[in-house]
Design a protein around this motif. Structure first.
Motif, PDB file in Angstrom:
ATOM      1  N   UNK A 193      51.436  33.903  42.976  1.00 13.93           N
ATOM      2  CA  UNK A 193      52.338  33.054  42.200  1.00 13.93           C
ATOM      3  C   UNK A 193      52.975  33.863  41.075  1.00 13.93           C
ATOM      4  N   UNK A 194      54.291  33.768  40.959  1.00 18.10           N
ATOM      5  CA  UNK A 194      54.999  34.430  39.865  1.00 18.10           C
ATOM      6  C   UNK A 194      54.908  33.615  38.581  1.00 18.10           C
ATOM      7  N   UNK A 195      55.343  34.195  37.469  1.00 17.96           N
ATOM      8  CA  UNK A 195      55.232  33.542  36.163  1.00 17.96           C
ATOM      9  C   UNK A 195      55.995  32.221  36.109  1.00 17.96           C
ATOM     10  N   UNK A 196      57.097  32.116  36.840  1.00 24.60           N
ATOM     11  CA  UNK A 196      57.934  30.911  36.743  1.00 24.60           C
ATOM     12  C   UNK A 196      57.741  29.928  37.869  1.00 24.60           C
ATOM     13  N   UNK A 197      56.628  30.003  38.579  1.00 24.49           N
ATOM     14  CA  UNK A 197      56.460  29.178  39.774  1.00 24.49           C
ATOM     15  C   UNK A 197      56.420  27.685  39.448  1.00 24.49           C
ATOM     16  N   UNK A 198      55.943  27.324  38.271  1.00 25.08           N
ATOM     17  CA  UNK A 198      55.828  25.904  37.929  1.00 25.08           C
ATOM     18  C   UNK A 198      56.968  25.410  37.043  1.00 25.08           C
TER      19      UNK A 198
ATOM     20  N   UNK B 128      63.299  33.851  52.527  1.00 25.05           N
ATOM     21  CA  UNK B 128      63.030  34.777  51.428  1.00 25.05           C
ATOM     22  C   UNK B 128      63.622  34.285  50.109  1.00 25.05           C
ATOM     23  N   UNK B 129      64.108  33.055  50.072  1.00 26.68           N
ATOM     24  CA  UNK B 129      64.675  32.531  48.830  1.00 26.68           C
ATOM     25  C   UNK B 129      63.562  32.227  47.839  1.00 26.68           C
ATOM     26  N   UNK B 130      63.805  32.506  46.564  1.00 27.57           N
ATOM     27  CA  UNK B 130      62.839  32.299  45.479  1.00 27.57           C
ATOM     28  C   UNK B 130      61.548  33.091  45.702  1.00 27.57           C
ATOM     29  N   UNK B 131      61.680  34.237  46.363  1.00 27.81           N
ATOM     30  CA  UNK B 131      60.533  35.104  46.622  1.00 27.81           C
ATOM     31  C   UNK B 131      60.935  36.550  46.340  1.00 27.81           C
ATOM     32  N   UNK B 132      60.059  37.265  45.621  1.00 32.56           N
ATOM     33  CA  UNK B 132      60.266  38.699  45.395  1.00 32.56           C
ATOM     34  C   UNK B 132      59.337  39.460  46.330  1.00 32.56           C
ATOM     35  N   UNK B 133      59.910  40.208  47.280  1.00 32.37           N
ATOM     36  CA  UNK B 133      59.133  40.952  48.260  1.00 32.37           C
ATOM     37  C   UNK B 133      59.025  42.402  47.810  1.00 32.37           C
ATOM     38  N   UNK B 134      57.827  42.960  47.893  1.00 28.27           N
ATOM     39  CA  UNK B 134      57.643  44.354  47.513  1.00 28.27           C
ATOM     40  C   UNK B 134      56.263  44.844  47.892  1.00 28.27           C
ATOM     41  N   UNK B 135      55.875  45.972  47.303  1.00 26.42           N
ATOM     42  CA  UNK B 135      54.535  46.519  47.512  1.00 26.42           C
ATOM     43  C   UNK B 135      53.883  46.766  46.165  1.00 26.42           C
TER      44      UNK B 135
END
Length: 483
Positions: free
Chosen positions: A76-81, A119-126
């Motif tokens: 969960x990212x910081x702004x999920x809620x 992939x909307x509202x999602x940050x994909x990475x490693x």
């Protein structure tokens, strides 16, 4: 579903290539043991239940839910809620991950997710994942770092965004994927940190009744669980250990597909006879042999509405606190295998629910996994079920190699001759002590007697000397008088 099936077949093809011989597997590698329990998490004041895992550099503490539905790690990212109307949104996150605070996070917009349909509202990475092993409360945790692991940072709740799951995954935001194409298991195996793509899981003992909402994030846990990557915890289950083949997902969320032969209801401390819910008057022939999928993403057990009706009919009129058990009988190559779930009539509304439609699959959720230990070996295309020991006194991680069957831990038993030898040593010591005391007493008495005799002889000798002296004195006087 077609996409999911294609991915599963690809995974099995790769596993067949790698797993055609066990020579390539290093069975000397120790498994990685990870606690599943409530813990403090990053950016929140609440304790959240999940796997003892960190992410990023420096590591941000998270509680990730073990998911056999998903293949990748999502957090969960910081702004999920932000803007979410659910007041309990923060309690479902497993901790909040900050991309800006991690120096090792690398954005990868070209990465094709194995789980997310959008992939909307999602940050994909490693980023670097940290697996923490903690055996004793007084000791610090050891860290197994997994660099450059694919991760999805969710900026909004993943409601219905997972393409390969028909279960309700909206209640769990942060997960560690343990599916057939798990990126974590593949990375650990490729980096030489585990012997095979396998894991053992005891989800923990959920406290009944379950939340009426069916939300996993709101479950209260009576006993902590454990996740063993590359192996299993042999002290966490009992015999028998039953094997099942992994199946291609077909109209269901996972590869853990089973045939349910019976759902037998037993009534404790009453004369009411046991009832098989699949053969009752409320169910049809189509329900008599039920296909179900084991799921970590649904709180209750999900069955056809006719089975639920049979359960409600069989328990009507019983006190809410009456003791009941539901024995789930599964078909296997070794014959029927039984798994028992204790509960009360008051637990039923949250314990077992009906499918939304007749075409929906039946699911064995938390009540089943709270009483069952699960071991999965993707390299052997097999999974194993055994009765769980919720409060095991030991932690005994064992390596899982292909073509092997998990074996429960048997505490060493003292041999008869050892027990007799120990008893003999105690009796011998006791006799020796008594003898020593007796010798000491006799010696003391002998010494005192000799000392007393010595005193008497000394006194007698002195008296004789005095008497002899007096006789000599008188003889002198007698001689002098005679002269």
């Amino acid at each position: 579903m077609e996409l999911s099936s294609r991915r599963f077949l690809t995974a099995l093809t790769l596993l067949a290539c790698f797993g055609s011989t066990t020579v390539a597997f290093d069975c000397s590698l120790k498994p990685i043991y990870v606690d599943v329990h409530p813990r403090a998490v990053h950016a929140l004041s609440t304790y959240e239940y999940g796997s003892f895992i960190g992410l990023g550099s420096p590591a941000q503490n998270l509680s990730l839910w073990p998911s056999i539905e998903n293949n990748e790690t999502s957090v969960a990212g910081l702004g999920i809620c932000d803007g979410d109307s659910d007041a309990k949104c923060g309690d479902k996150t497993g901790g909040l991950f900050s991309i800006s605070e991690s120096t090792s996070f690398r954005q990868d917009p070209q990465h094709q997710s194995l789980d997310l349909s959008s992939s909307s509202n999602v940050s994909i990475g490693t980023d670097t994942l940290h697996l923490y092993t903690h055996f004793f409360e007084s000791d610090g945790a050891s860290d197994t770092a997994v660099p450059e692991l694919p991760v999805a940072v969710l900026d909004s709740p993943p409601r219905a965004s997972f393409s390969n799951s028909s279960a309700d995954t909206s209640s769990v935001f942060s997960t560690v994927g343990l599916g057939a194409t798990s990126t974590l298991l593949q990375a650990l195996y490729s980096q030489g940190k585990i012997s095979s793509r396998s894991f053992g899981l005891y989800i923990g003992q959920a406290q009944l009744p379950l939340p009426s909402s069916g939300d996993i994030a709101e479950v209260t846990w009576h006993q902590n669980g454990s996740l063993t990557l590359g192996g299993y915890d042999s002290a966490r289950f009992a015999d028998p250990v039953t094997s099942y083949h992994l199946q291609e997902p077909a109209n269901g969320p996972t590869a853990l597909k089973v045939q349910v032969e019976a759902l037998e209801l037993s009534f404790i401390n009453t004369e009411k006879p046991a009832t098989n819910l699949l053969n009752s008057s409320a169910t049809s022939k189509s329900d008599s042999n039920l296909t179900a999928f084991i799921s970590t993403s649904t709180a209750p057990i999900v069955v056809p509405s006719a089975v639920l009706s049979a359960l409600e009919s069989a328990t009507s009129g019983l006190p809410r606190t009456a003791s009941i058990s539901l024995t789930v009988t599964l078909s296997s190559s070794n014959g029927p295998a039984n798994y028992t779930i204790p509960f009360t009539p008051g637990d039923i509304p949250s314990l077992i629910v009906a499918t939304s439609s007749p075409s929906d699959p039946s699911l064995l959720g938390l009540p089943f996994l709270s009483n069952t230990y699960l071991t999965v070996s993707y390299d052997s295309n097999t999974f194993y079920l055994s009765p769980a020991i919720p409060s095991a006194p030991y932690i005994i991680p064992n390596t899982m190699c292909p073509k092997t069957t998990p074996a429960r831990y048997v505490p060493p038993r003292e041999q008869d001759f050892s027990k007799q030898g120990l008893v003999g040593a105690i009796i011998g010591g006791l006799i020796a002590s008594i003898a020593l005391v007796a010798v000491a007493i006799c010696g003391t008495r002998s010494w005192r007697r000799r000392r007393a005799e010595k005193k008497v002889r000394f006194r007698l000798g002195l008296e004789e000397e005095m008497e002899g002296g007096m006789r000599e004195h008188r003889l002198r006087f007698w001689r002098r008088d005679r002269i």
